[in-house]
Every structure is written in C-alpha cells, then in structure tokens.
Design a protein around this motif. Structure first.
Motif, PDB file in Angstrom:
ATOM      1  N   ILE A   1       0.840  -1.198   0.000  1.00 30.86           N
ATOM      2  CA  ILE A   1       0.000   0.000   0.000  1.00 30.86           C
ATOM      3  C   ILE A   1       0.876   1.251   0.000  1.00 30.86           C
ATOM      4  CG2 ILE A   1      -1.708   1.328   1.346  1.00 30.86           C
ATOM      5  CD1 ILE A   1      -2.855  -1.140  -0.156  1.00 30.86           C
ATOM      6  N   ASP A   2       1.963   1.214   0.763  1.00 31.81           N
ATOM      7  CA  ASP A   2       2.885   2.346   0.820  1.00 31.81           C
ATOM      8  C   ASP A   2       3.466   2.619  -0.571  1.00 31.81           C
ATOM      9  OD1 ASP A   2       4.168   4.336   2.313  1.00 31.81           O
ATOM     10  OD2 ASP A   2       6.008   3.148   2.420  1.00 31.81           O
ATOM     11  N   MET A   3       3.755   1.522  -1.302  1.00 34.89           N
ATOM     12  CA  MET A   3       4.287   1.659  -2.653  1.00 34.89           C
ATOM     13  C   MET A   3       3.244   2.293  -3.586  1.00 34.89           C
ATOM     14  SD  MET A   3       5.662  -1.322  -5.172  1.00 34.89           S
ATOM     15  CE  MET A   3       7.085  -0.895  -6.185  1.00 34.89           C
ATOM     16  N   LEU A   4       2.011   1.776  -3.526  1.00 33.35           N
ATOM     17  CA  LEU A   4       0.941   2.303  -4.383  1.00 33.35           C
ATOM     18  C   LEU A   4       0.648   3.765  -4.051  1.00 33.35           C
ATOM     19  CD1 LEU A   4      -1.531  -0.746  -4.319  1.00 33.35           C
ATOM     20  CD2 LEU A   4       0.149  -0.200  -6.075  1.00 33.35           C
ATOM     21  N   ASP A   5       0.733   4.093  -2.765  1.00 28.76           N
ATOM     22  CA  ASP A   5       0.482   5.458  -2.275  1.00 28.76           C
ATOM     23  C   ASP A   5       1.420   6.484  -2.939  1.00 28.76           C
ATOM     24  OD1 ASP A   5      -0.503   7.356  -0.031  1.00 28.76           O
ATOM     25  OD2 ASP A   5       1.662   7.301   0.326  1.00 28.76           O
ATOM     26  N   ALA A   6       2.580   6.013  -3.407  1.00 29.92           N
ATOM     27  CA  ALA A   6       3.526   6.927  -4.080  1.00 29.92           C
ATOM     28  C   ALA A   6       2.980   7.394  -5.438  1.00 29.92           C
ATOM     29  CB  ALA A   6       4.881   6.239  -4.272  1.00 29.92           C
ATOM     30  N   HIS A   7       2.071   6.602  -6.041  1.00 30.28           N
ATOM     31  CA  HIS A   7       1.502   6.975  -7.353  1.00 30.28           C
ATOM     32  C   HIS A   7       0.274   7.867  -7.125  1.00 30.28           C
ATOM     33  CE1 HIS A   7       4.013   4.094  -9.597  1.00 30.28           C
ATOM     34  NE2 HIS A   7       3.807   3.258  -8.592  1.00 30.28           N
ATOM     35  N   VAL A   8       0.524   9.053  -6.601  1.00 28.63           N
ATOM     36  CA  VAL A   8      -0.563   9.977  -6.226  1.00 28.63           C
ATOM     37  C   VAL A   8      -1.454  10.289  -7.425  1.00 28.63           C
ATOM     38  CG1 VAL A   8      -1.067  12.303  -5.362  1.00 28.63           C
ATOM     39  CG2 VAL A   8       0.785  10.955  -4.337  1.00 28.63           C
ATOM     40  N   SER A   9      -0.838  10.540  -8.583  1.00 28.32           N
ATOM     41  CA  SER A   9      -1.618  10.941  -9.764  1.00 28.32           C
ATOM     42  C   SER A   9      -2.576   9.829 -10.214  1.00 28.32           C
ATOM     43  CB  SER A   9      -0.678  11.289 -10.927  1.00 28.32           C
ATOM     44  OG  SER A   9      -0.059  10.118 -11.437  1.00 28.32           O
ATOM     45  N   GLN A  10      -2.288   8.599  -9.832  1.00 31.99           N
ATOM     46  CA  GLN A  10      -3.132   7.481 -10.251  1.00 31.99           C
ATOM     47  C   GLN A  10      -4.178   7.098  -9.208  1.00 31.99           C
ATOM     48  OE1 GLN A  10      -2.610   6.242 -13.602  1.00 31.99           O
ATOM     49  NE2 GLN A  10      -1.698   8.240 -13.297  1.00 31.99           N
ATOM     50  N   PHE A  11      -3.710   6.758  -7.997  1.00 36.29           N
ATOM     51  CA  PHE A  11      -4.639   6.173  -7.012  1.00 36.29           C
ATOM     52  C   PHE A  11      -5.521   7.206  -6.320  1.00 36.29           C
ATOM     53  CE2 PHE A  11      -1.506   2.874  -7.661  1.00 36.29           C
ATOM     54  CZ  PHE A  11      -2.354   1.817  -7.953  1.00 36.29           C
ATOM     55  N   TYR A  12      -5.136   8.489  -6.377  1.00 29.94           N
ATOM     56  CA  TYR A  12      -5.959   9.510  -5.732  1.00 29.94           C
ATOM     57  C   TYR A  12      -6.544  10.511  -6.726  1.00 29.94           C
ATOM     58  CZ  TYR A  12      -3.407   7.569  -1.793  1.00 29.94           C
ATOM     59  OH  TYR A  12      -2.870   6.714  -0.880  1.00 29.94           O
ATOM     60  N   GLU A  13      -6.176  10.376  -8.016  1.00 33.93           N
ATOM     61  CA  GLU A  13      -6.684  11.345  -9.004  1.00 33.93           C
ATOM     62  C   GLU A  13      -7.313  10.622 -10.214  1.00 33.93           C
ATOM     63  OE1 GLU A  13      -3.428  14.094  -9.771  1.00 33.93           O
ATOM     64  OE2 GLU A  13      -3.108  14.399  -7.623  1.00 33.93           O
ATOM     65  N   TRP A  14      -6.469   9.992 -11.018  1.00 34.25           N
ATOM     66  CA  TRP A  14      -6.943   9.430 -12.296  1.00 34.25           C
ATOM     67  C   TRP A  14      -7.895   8.234 -12.122  1.00 34.25           C
ATOM     68  CZ3 TRP A  14      -8.185   9.773 -17.089  1.00 34.25           C
ATOM     69  CH2 TRP A  14      -8.111   8.694 -17.970  1.00 34.25           C
ATOM     70  N   LEU A  15      -7.464   7.221 -11.380  1.00 29.44           N
ATOM     71  CA  LEU A  15      -8.308   6.022 -11.249  1.00 29.44           C
ATOM     72  C   LEU A  15      -9.637   6.323 -10.548  1.00 29.44           C
ATOM     73  CD1 LEU A  15      -5.528   3.358 -10.553  1.00 29.44           C
ATOM     74  CD2 LEU A  15      -6.862   3.627 -12.634  1.00 29.44           C
ATOM     75  N   PRO A  16      -9.647   7.093  -9.418  1.00 29.34           N
ATOM     76  CA  PRO A  16     -10.949   7.445  -8.825  1.00 29.34           C
ATOM     77  C   PRO A  16     -11.827   8.235  -9.805  1.00 29.34           C
ATOM     78  CG  PRO A  16      -9.175   7.935  -7.299  1.00 29.34           C
ATOM     79  CD  PRO A  16      -8.532   7.576  -8.601  1.00 29.34           C
ATOM     80  N   TRP A  17     -11.187   9.074 -10.641  1.00 29.08           N
ATOM     81  CA  TRP A  17     -11.952   9.848 -11.632  1.00 29.08           C
ATOM     82  C   TRP A  17     -12.614   8.914 -12.651  1.00 29.08           C
ATOM     83  CZ3 TRP A  17     -11.618  10.825 -16.987  1.00 29.08           C
ATOM     84  CH2 TRP A  17     -12.354  11.922 -17.433  1.00 29.08           C
ATOM     85  N   THR A  18     -11.842   7.912 -13.134  1.00 30.64           N
ATOM     86  CA  THR A  18     -12.415   6.982 -14.123  1.00 30.64           C
ATOM     87  C   THR A  18     -13.518   6.114 -13.512  1.00 30.64           C
ATOM     88  OG1 THR A  18     -10.776   5.252 -13.679  1.00 30.64           O
ATOM     89  CG2 THR A  18     -10.246   6.789 -15.439  1.00 30.64           C
ATOM     90  N   GLU A  19     -13.430   5.858 -12.200  1.00 33.80           N
ATOM     91  CA  GLU A  19     -14.409   4.991 -11.534  1.00 33.80           C
ATOM     92  C   GLU A  19     -15.550   5.784 -10.891  1.00 33.80           C
ATOM     93  OE1 GLU A  19     -14.097   1.502 -11.198  1.00 33.80           O
ATOM     94  OE2 GLU A  19     -12.314   1.517 -12.463  1.00 33.80           O
ATOM     95  N   GLY A  20     -15.537   7.108 -11.040  1.00 31.96           N
ATOM     96  CA  GLY A  20     -16.567   7.949 -10.420  1.00 31.96           C
ATOM     97  C   GLY A  20     -16.436   8.015  -8.902  1.00 31.96           C
TER      98      GLY A  20
END
Ligand SMILES: [Zn+2]
Length: 339
Positions: A245-264
């Motif tokens: 999770i700590d590793m994924l958390d580093a991809h801020v643009s993806q897990f907190y911006e882009w992917l939530p945007w694509t999933e609504g």
C-alpha cells in the motif's frame, strides 16, 4: 583543524603537511603523534583477540554467503503502477531478503490523467515510480514510449530483450496478452515475443545473450476469454501488505486522481494523506480478490497456514520460458514454509 592550502613552493619551516593535504603546526603534530601512539599501543595489546574475533566472524559468514545467490526478478508493465499492482507484494518480500527486483514500465504514462498531459505528466509519473521503488527497495525504470500508443514493434521487443539480458533475470513477469487495455495486451505480446529471443546470441548483439532461458510468468487477471488465468504459484503477501500500500500510495496521480476519476470515486478520496492511504488499503483500487480457485495452490504450499491467508499475489507459468520443477519453484519463491 583546517588551515589555508599551501602552494608547492611555500617554505615548510617547522610545519608539516597532514594526510589531508593541509598544513599542521608543531602543537597539532605533537597531539596527532600522541593519539597515534596511544592507538597503536591499544591495537598491539588487543591484536590476538581481534584476530581471533575476525576468524570466528568470517567462519560464521562464509557458508551463508556461499549458499545465498540472490534471485533476480524483472517485471514488465505497460504503465508506471501496473507492476506494483501485480507483484508489489512479492517484490517487497524479495527486497527484504536481499534479492534483486526491477520493475519496468514500457510507456511513460503520459495519457493517464484527466487534466495533466504530455511531458509534464510523464515527468510526474516517472518521479512517482522512482519513489514507489525507493519505498520497498527495488529498481524502477520508465521507458519513454507513449501511453495509449504502445505497439508490438521490433524496436520495443528489442528494448525488452535488452532489459531482461541486462538484469540477468532468473524470472520475468508480464501481463497476459488478453486484457481490456491495448497497452497491457501488447506488453504481454512483447514479453512473450522476447521470451525465447533472450538466449539467441545473433539478436540484439549489443547486449550479450543469456545462457539460459528464464522462467516467464503472467500476473493474475480477471479475463476469461479465450481462457481464464491459472494460479500456478500463489504467494501470501499478508506480511508486506502495508508495504505494498505504501508503494501504491507513491503513485498519487493514479490512485488519488486518475483512477478514482475513471471509476466515479473522486469525491470519496480523503484530502488528508494518512486518511487517503487508509482509504486506498480498504478500497477496491489497490486490493485484488483472493480467488477461491487459488486456494488449492495455497494449501499445497502453505498447508494448514493457508486458511488464515488474507492477501495474495498469483502467477501463471507461461509455456515459453524455462519450465521450473517444484524444487526450482521453491528456490525462486523462497517464501513457502518447509514441507
Ligand atoms: Zn496499466
């Protein structure tokens, strides 16, 4: 104490030059001399004991060093975060043991955002990938092919062959060529196409061929046509789930911006960094379901412990690389309890 640097023509008088190249005066020389002679007396007194201690330490260390050959793993993804989702857990486990893991993203991710694009996005994602790798202690490389435009060309195949050869890989991980995203599909094809060529010396002659074909694995996926994923090797990642999770958390643009945007889900993302990381660990973006079909493989290698496993990563052995025996699988995956 540092003094001014002296030119080579300057007279020495009663001063001398220290080991560091700076001039030292008579008092300082005397202090250095006293300390030096005191240290040599201490060393002379304890020398037999020190020699004995060094011998014992080297005898204890040698058998371990001779036995431990690090496992060398290279994983390919289409985008900077794909490898992390599929193999971030085992990568953290290997890194903790001193094994060598490299993640390679075949594209720079420059199409994966709702408002950023181009060079600015590619730079941000490259920095995120570097940080993700740093957090678990692995190497992370992002190649400069464009996101959303990856094709299985000879040029990219040669990039893949070079990466596998340079890493001297024992094991290579990639997506299956069945996927919703063309970049994922072609990453699967490209690694598949490299999986025999890595040992052919007459190809990509600027990078020496491997002596032996590595084991090639697929990450798990949910696609069923033409056939569903088969979990040949399933590894518990419960002990490193927080690290993943700590590793994924580093991809801020993806897990907190882009992917939530694509999933609504964008409105649901907490603003506070600690809260959003907790949200990521609990939510659907980072976790992969432990499929009931993987249980058989888990039980075969974990025995009674299998029932308690919550998080796992699964891999399918492709037919195109070296086909490992059970003994080789246990060497490549030194995580299973002894039988
Ligand atoms: Zn992707």
């Amino acid at each position: 104490m540092l003094r001014r640097k002296r030119s080579s023509t300057e007279p020495q008088n009663s001063a001398a030059r220290g080991n560091d190249g700076y001039i030292i005066g008579p008092v300082e020389m005397s202090v250095r001399h006293s300390v030096g002679s005191m240290l040599s007396k201490i060393f002379a007194c304890y020398r037999p004991w020190l020699a004995c201690l060094l011998t014992v330490v080297s005898l204890l260390a040698l058998p371990g060093r001779a036995q431990k050959q690090p496992v060398r793993v290279i994983a390919f993804g289409a985008h900077p975060d794909d490898c992390d989702l599929g193999a971030g857990g085992i990568a953290a486990k290997y890194a903790a043991r001193g094994d060598k893991v490299k993640f390679v993203s075949l594209t720079n991710g420059d199409a994966g955002h709702q408002s950023l694009r181009g060079e600015e996005l590619a730079n941000r994602r490259r920095a995120e990938a570097r940080e993700a790798g740093r957090r678990i202690g692995i190497e992370y490389e992002v190649l400069d092919n464009h996101d959303g435009k990856l094709l299985p060309t000879l040029e990219v195949r040669e990039q893949v062959i070079r990466e596998i050869r340079q890493w001297n890989a024992d094991m290579v991980i990639a997506p299956r060529p069945n996927d919703y995203h063309p970049d994922h599909r072609y990453t699967g094809v490209l690694v598949q196409d490299a999986s025999y060529m890595v040992i052919v010396p007459d190809l990509v002659m600027d990078t020496p061929a491997l002596k032996r074909n590595p084991v090639f694995l697929y990450y798990s996926d949910r696609f069923t046509r033409p056939e569903p994923f088969r979990g040949d090797i399933v590894v518990s990642i419960d002990d490193v789930f927080e690290k993943k999770i700590d590793m994924l958390d580093a991809h801020v643009s993806q897990f907190y911006e882009w992917l939530p945007w694509t999933e609504g889900l964008l409105e649901q993302v907490p603003k506070d960094p600690a809260e959003r990381k907790h949200w990521l660990a609990k939510g659907p973006l980072a976790t992969r379901k432990l499929h009931p079909e993987w249980r058989e493989s888990l039980e075969r290698r974990y025995g009674a412990q299998a029932a308690r496993i919550q998080h796992a990563e699964a891999f399918e052995i492709t037919e195109y690389g070296h086909q490992p025996s059970e003994e080789e699988i246990r060497k490549l995956f030194p995580f299973f309890p002894d039988q």
